[in-house]
Design a protein around this motif. Structure first.
Motif: not given
Length: 290
Positions: A115-131
């Motif tokens: 959930p911590v990782t998913g919440f970070a990726l779900g609220t940050s387009k930059t992280l979602a693009t990278l990871v």
């Protein structure tokens, strides 16, 4: 006239069957029990008639005897006084407990970090693009695809098994959390800010409650997937372990014990899912009400 009478007779018979079943919440339980009884009766009839070789389809009685033997002390061989516990020197419940401990370590870590990782990726387009690509790559890999590599890295002990279960459970939790975070409309966040909420309050009082139902659903999927992976995790040095025992008994053509292990694995999976659903209903009582 005959068809009308037959229709009335069949209708009255169906009505008698409906009346025989209890009403209310017990009706569903009665239907399930009746279905199970019919299934066991059919299984017993097929086994008694030897329509299938007992090596491939043992009778329910043989499976029950294997289950009892796996949970009791018995002579190591006929005519020998020395007794051994269960199967492979462990009772069946000890095999099950060992597998549950591995699930608790591997899938438990995924439940915490996902959930911590998913919440970070779900609220940050930059992280979602990278990871995101790496996460999708891991999600599409079958567990047996990298179990050999994990054994090379960590050996045949429990460390490799725990890592395998973690990698099996981690992507579903992360993806569910991402979906939950991304479906929260910007209007709700903006409304909270307009009422004076700061960023932390928006996260804790808007985003997290809205995402929680999806997280619970992702955890259910993750635990189920990890539990189905337990046999793959215990292919090597999986004793004690219910998956390892099922695999080993199959290799030894001990079909009754294999089926007993399969039944225990299935019932345990249903129990775990029911417990998670119950916890989810307590933690997220607003699910489906908004």
């Amino acid at each position: 006239m005959i068809s009308i009478a037959a229709g009335r007779a069949s209708g009255s018979a169906a009505q008698r069957i409906r009346v025989a079943l209890p009403a209310g919440p017990w009706r569903g339980i009665a239907v399930r029990v009746l279905s199970l009884a019919l299934f066991v009766a059919l299984w017993s009839a097929i086994a008694a008639a030897r329509l299938v070789d007992p090596q491939f389809l043992p009778s329910p009685h043989a499976v029950w005897e294997a289950f009892v033997r796996a949970n009791s002390w018995h002579p190591i061989a006929p005519g020998v006084q020395r007794e051994v516990p269960g199967e492979q020197n462990y009772f069946l419940w000890e095999h099950l407990l060992a597998s549950l401990q591995r699930i608790a370590a591997g899938a438990g870590a995924a439940v915490v970090l996902g959930p911590v990782t998913g919440f970070a990726l779900g609220t940050s387009k930059t992280l979602a693009t990278l990871v995101g690509p790496y996460l999708n790559f891991l999600r599409t890999l079958p567990p047996l695809g990298y179990i050999g590599l994990l054994i090379v890295w960590f050996g045949i002990g429990d460390t490799a098994k725990v890592w395998l279960l973690f990698l099996a459970a981690f992507p579903p939790v992360v993806i569910a959390t991402i979906a939950g975070a991304q479906q929260v409309s910007a209007d709700r966040s903006n409304a909270a800010r307009s009422l004076g909420a700061n960023r932390l309050q928006v996260i804790t009082r808007v985003l997290l409650p809205a995402t929680a139902p999806e997280v619970i659903g992702g955890i259910r999927v993750a635990i189920g997937f990890a539990w189905t992976t337990v046999v793959a995790a215990e292919l090597n040095n999986g004793i004690p372990g219910i998956g390892g025992l099922a695999f080993l008994s199959g290799q030894q053509l001990n079909t009754p014990l294999t089926m007993a292990c399969i039944i225990v694995i299935g019932l345990t999976a249903l129990t775990l899912d029911a417990v998670i659903s119950w916890i989810g209903a307590l933690v997220v009582p607003w699910k489906g009400k908004a």
